[in-house]
Every structure is written in C-alpha cells, then in structure tokens.
Write a protein that holds these residues in place. Structure first.
Motif, mmCIF file in Angstrom:
data_model
loop_
_atom_site.group_PDB
_atom_site.id
_atom_site.type_symbol
_atom_site.label_atom_id
_atom_site.label_comp_id
_atom_site.label_asym_id
_atom_site.label_seq_id
_atom_site.Cartn_x
_atom_site.Cartn_y
_atom_site.Cartn_z
ATOM 1 N N PHE A 78 13.296 45.486 51.157
ATOM 2 C CA PHE A 78 12.306 46.675 51.181
ATOM 3 C C PHE A 78 12.882 47.872 52.040
ATOM 4 C CE2 PHE A 78 8.086 44.007 50.924
ATOM 5 C CZ PHE A 78 8.177 43.723 49.848
ATOM 6 N N ALA A 79 13.803 47.437 53.193
ATOM 7 C CA ALA A 79 14.529 48.680 53.946
ATOM 8 C C ALA A 79 15.282 49.466 53.114
ATOM 9 C CB ALA A 79 15.063 48.114 55.483
ATOM 10 N N LEU A 80 16.140 48.778 52.273
ATOM 11 C CA LEU A 80 17.318 49.479 51.496
ATOM 12 C C LEU A 80 16.383 50.293 50.275
ATOM 13 C CD1 LEU A 80 19.825 46.480 51.203
ATOM 14 C CD2 LEU A 80 20.088 48.836 52.162
ATOM 15 N N LEU A 81 15.353 49.689 49.817
ATOM 16 C CA LEU A 81 14.610 50.536 48.693
ATOM 17 C C LEU A 81 14.153 51.667 49.371
ATOM 18 C CD1 LEU A 81 12.512 47.892 46.616
ATOM 19 C CD2 LEU A 81 14.457 49.083 46.031
ATOM 20 N N PHE A 82 13.672 51.638 50.623
ATOM 21 C CA PHE A 82 13.200 52.813 51.419
ATOM 22 C C PHE A 82 14.292 53.726 51.303
ATOM 23 C CE2 PHE A 82 13.339 54.505 55.424
ATOM 24 C CZ PHE A 82 12.279 55.702 55.614
ATOM 25 N N VAL A 83 15.228 53.614 51.642
ATOM 26 C CA VAL A 83 16.392 54.507 51.829
ATOM 27 C C VAL A 83 16.756 54.987 50.430
ATOM 28 C CG1 VAL A 83 18.831 54.858 52.386
ATOM 29 C CG2 VAL A 83 17.346 53.309 53.931
ATOM 30 N N ALA A 84 16.842 54.182 49.442
ATOM 31 C CA ALA A 84 17.078 54.729 48.268
ATOM 32 C C ALA A 84 16.015 55.473 47.705
ATOM 33 C CB ALA A 84 17.428 53.435 47.241
ATOM 34 N N ALA A 94 16.055 52.944 40.100
ATOM 35 C CA ALA A 94 15.468 51.723 39.204
ATOM 36 C C ALA A 94 16.586 51.152 38.263
ATOM 37 C CB ALA A 94 14.225 52.274 38.110
ATOM 38 N N ILE A 95 17.573 52.147 37.789
ATOM 39 C CA ILE A 95 18.893 51.895 36.977
ATOM 40 C C ILE A 95 19.762 50.890 37.965
ATOM 41 C CG2 ILE A 95 20.917 52.556 35.983
ATOM 42 C CD1 ILE A 95 19.318 55.166 35.061
ATOM 43 N N ALA A 96 19.815 51.148 39.275
ATOM 44 C CA ALA A 96 20.544 50.477 40.350
ATOM 45 C C ALA A 96 19.722 48.928 40.212
ATOM 46 C CB ALA A 96 20.610 50.881 41.631
ATOM 47 N N GLY A 97 18.799 48.818 40.492
ATOM 48 C CA GLY A 97 17.952 47.664 40.340
ATOM 49 C C GLY A 97 17.973 46.964 39.283
ATOM 50 N N ALA A 152 22.899 48.113 47.272
ATOM 51 C CA ALA A 152 23.008 47.081 48.243
ATOM 52 C C ALA A 152 21.664 46.336 48.212
ATOM 53 C CB ALA A 152 23.043 47.803 49.702
ATOM 54 N N GLY A 153 20.736 47.073 47.806
ATOM 55 C CA GLY A 153 19.286 46.437 47.811
ATOM 56 C C GLY A 153 19.252 45.387 46.553
ATOM 57 N N ALA A 154 19.630 45.925 45.340
ATOM 58 C CA ALA A 154 19.787 45.005 44.296
ATOM 59 C C ALA A 154 20.877 43.657 44.573
ATOM 60 C CB ALA A 154 20.452 45.568 42.937
ATOM 61 N N GLY A 155 21.841 44.154 45.268
ATOM 62 C CA GLY A 155 22.924 42.821 45.766
ATOM 63 C C GLY A 155 22.012 42.106 46.625
ATOM 64 N N LEU A 242 13.333 43.243 34.971
ATOM 65 C CA LEU A 242 13.273 44.189 34.371
ATOM 66 C C LEU A 242 11.935 44.905 33.783
ATOM 67 C CD1 LEU A 242 16.449 43.441 32.088
ATOM 68 C CD2 LEU A 242 16.220 44.935 34.014
ATOM 69 N N LEU A 243 11.075 43.746 33.745
ATOM 70 C CA LEU A 243 9.494 44.291 33.427
ATOM 71 C C LEU A 243 8.963 45.229 34.617
ATOM 72 C CD1 LEU A 243 8.210 40.824 32.121
ATOM 73 C CD2 LEU A 243 9.166 42.577 30.679
ATOM 74 N N SER A 244 9.657 45.207 35.736
ATOM 75 C CA SER A 244 8.819 46.008 36.533
ATOM 76 C C SER A 244 8.912 47.645 36.403
ATOM 77 C CB SER A 244 9.437 45.722 38.129
ATOM 78 O OG SER A 244 8.797 46.395 39.084
ATOM 79 N N PRO A 245 10.112 48.473 36.032
ATOM 80 C CA PRO A 245 9.923 49.689 35.575
ATOM 81 C C PRO A 245 9.203 50.004 34.518
ATOM 82 C CG PRO A 245 11.962 48.911 35.528
ATOM 83 C CD PRO A 245 11.465 47.752 36.067
ATOM 84 N N VAL A 246 9.038 49.224 33.536
ATOM 85 C CA VAL A 246 8.279 49.142 32.422
ATOM 86 C C VAL A 246 6.934 49.250 32.699
ATOM 87 C CG1 VAL A 246 7.865 48.061 30.117
ATOM 88 C CG2 VAL A 246 10.028 48.240 30.793
ATOM 89 N N VAL A 247 6.220 48.467 33.541
ATOM 90 C CA VAL A 247 5.023 48.218 33.755
ATOM 91 C C VAL A 247 4.448 49.561 34.560
ATOM 92 C CG1 VAL A 247 3.456 46.976 35.086
ATOM 93 C CG2 VAL A 247 4.778 45.791 33.842
ATOM 94 N N ALA A 248 5.639 50.023 35.541
ATOM 95 C CA ALA A 248 5.241 51.100 36.245
ATOM 96 C C ALA A 248 5.166 52.387 35.463
ATOM 97 C CB ALA A 248 6.427 51.575 37.186
ATOM 98 N N VAL A 249 6.059 52.485 34.277
ATOM 99 C CA VAL A 249 5.774 53.703 33.436
ATOM 100 C C VAL A 249 4.461 53.577 32.641
ATOM 101 C CG1 VAL A 249 6.804 54.916 31.640
ATOM 102 C CG2 VAL A 249 8.051 54.417 33.469
#
Length: 309
Positions: A78-84, A94-97, A152-155, A242-249
């Motif tokens: 969550f913290a790394l997502l915040f920075v990104a 989202a591509i990095a994720g 780093a968040g994805a990792g 991978l479904l997450s960004p699709v649902v977001a859009v």
C-alpha cells in the motif's frame, strides 16, 4: 456443471474485481490526499474483525511469518502504491503492476518448483500489453522514483504471494488473512501518521466508502484471494490480478460515464484472453484446485485449536 477448479477461479477473481472498484470509491467518496489513511482503515479494521470471528492467534514461527507476509502483501504494498500514485499517471503505475504475474511465475519456478510454461510467459507479456491499451494515455510521463516505487510494489506483492504459498499455513485462509491484515495495518499506521498526519473529520459518504473498502474490498477480497492461492498454483492466481485495471476502467464507464476508445476495448479483450490462457487447466494433478475449508479447525503440530477462547 462447473468443476471445483472453475468455482475456485471464479471466487478468487472476485478479489481483483473488487480491488478494481477502489479508484471509483476513492475519487467519489473519500477525502482527497489521504491514501495511506485509506490503507490503514482498509486493513486494520478488517483484520481485527476477522480475528474476532476466528479467535485464533499465531504460534511459534508464525508470529514473524505473519508479520513478513502482512508487510509484503499489505503494508509495504500500500505504501509503495501511494508513492507511485502521486508521482506517476495511473496508467503507468497500472502497467508496472501488470508485471506482477510474470514476477510471480519466475519466483514460483525457483521457490515453489512450479513449471514455467511458454504459454504463461506469452500470457504475461500479452497481459502487460492489454493493460497498457486499457489505461495508458499519450500524455503519460515517467518519473524515476515513481517507476521504482511501482515496480517495488509489484515485487513486494509477488514475493508475498510466493512466500504465502511456500509457507504451508497452519490454519484456514480466514485465520491467516486476519493475521496478515493486522500486521500490514500496524506497519502502515505510523507511516500514515508521519506522512499524512492524524485523521481529520470525515463525512457520511467517506464513512460509507471506508466501510465498503474494509469489508468488501479487503476482508472479503483477501480471504477469497488467499483461499484461491492455497488451492491454485501461484502463477495462476497472480494472473487474476490483471482483472483489476479492467474493472476500474469499466466501472468508470458504467458509473461515471467515462468514454471507452477502441484501443481500450481491444485492451480489455487482450487482458481477458491472457487471463483465460494463463488459467487454463492442465492434466497435471498438482494443478487441480481443491478449495480449502475457510473455517476448519486449526492444528499446530499435533495440538488442535478449534478457535474457541
């Protein structure tokens, strides 16, 4: 009739689908500029609620293992997502994720001895391309710190997924999910206070948003996610993210009336095809899903613990 494996896949897919609604809830209901607070209020209350239901604490090495998994899958993630999110356009983050399934597949080959198939690599590359078509805009800019945080968040979550699969849990997914959420929330709390300060007054819509994110987007979602991870290969489970960004859009289109271009529709099709290819069953017995019981009695070694005080 659906096979047990298909039912597990569909139930697990609910998790990233609910995560895809996070952006809509955040922008429409929550106070701006408080993503770390949102992370704390997602993880900690959800974990405490689940712990109150199961009433089982870690024992032995699972005190530090739960802390490690909670940090990787929740707190650090969550913290790394915040920075990104603050340094990059959402599409780039989202591509990095979207690289996460490839990272999990590579790690699972080394740590879990899962077979790395050519179709998995191809589906992973296609997933990244599909997500790029769905979310990337021509005006997207790059920032070195933001890109590093997104990767780093994805990792972090990729390592968390593999370790959660590697360390055979001593309890049901319901129990171990509560441990991870509490650990992640406790790690994230001081960071949120340091960066964002104490919580300010929130209105009724914000309370409703936090309740939804905690109960549905976190408690329910993570229980289903770790339940699926216990029953499916790690690489298979990770592709469902991978479904997450699709649902977001799609949620932005359905609720907010945001337009969908032909490239975005093509991207949706590519992502769905990648998920279907990557999660296609094989004939190997190890790939057959057997859903764990969420509420089975817990055993540590030879001593049963049934969850009662």
């Amino acid at each position: 009739m659906l096979s047990n494996r298909t039912r597990v896949l569909l139930a697990t897919a609910v998790a990233p689908a609910t995560w895809g609604t996070t952006y809509l809830v955040t922008t429409e209901l929550l106070p701006p500029g408080r993503p770390l607070l949102a992370g704390v209020l997602r993880a900690l209350p959800a974990g405490l609620l689940l712990l109150a239901i199961v009433r089982v604490l870690p024992r032995g090495s699972w005190w530090w293992r739960a802390a490690v998994l909670g940090t990787l899958n929740i707190g650090a993630f969550f913290a790394l997502l915040f920075v990104a999110a603050y340094r990059l356009p959402g599409g780039v983050a989202a591509i990095a994720g979207a690289l996460q399934p490839l990272l999990v597949a590579a790690l699972a080959t080394v740590v879990l001895r899962e077979r790395l198939r050519l179709r998995t690599v191809g589906a992973g590359v296609a997933g990244v391309v599909g997500v790029a078509l769905v979310v990337l805009t021509a005006s997207a800019r790059l920032d070195a710190i933001g890109v590093a945080a997104a990767l780093a968040g994805a990792g972090s979550m990729a390592v968390g997924i593999v370790l959660a699969k590697r360390w055979t849990p001593p309890a049901s997914p319901l129990v171990t999910t509560s441990w991870q959420l509490i650990a992640g929330g406790l790690v994230l709390t001081p960071v949120a206070l340091l960066v964002e300060g104490p919580p300010s007054e929130v209105d009724a819509p914000a309370i409703g948003g936090y309740v939804y994110l905690s109960l549905v987007g976190t408690a329910l979602a993570y229980v289903l996610w770790f339940r699926g991870l216990a029953a499916l290969p790690a690489a298979t489970t990770s592709f469902l993210s991978l479904l997450s960004p699709v649902v977001a859009v799609l949620a932005g289109w359905a609720v907010l009336g945001q337009g969908l271009s032909l490239f975005q529709l093509l991207g949706v099709a590519v992502v769905l095809a990648a998920v279907l290819v990557a999660t296609r069953p094989t004939d190997r017995p190890a790939d057959r899903a057997e859903a764990p019981d969420l509420t089975r009695p817990v055993r540590y070694g030879t001593a049963p613990v049934d969850g009662t005080p």
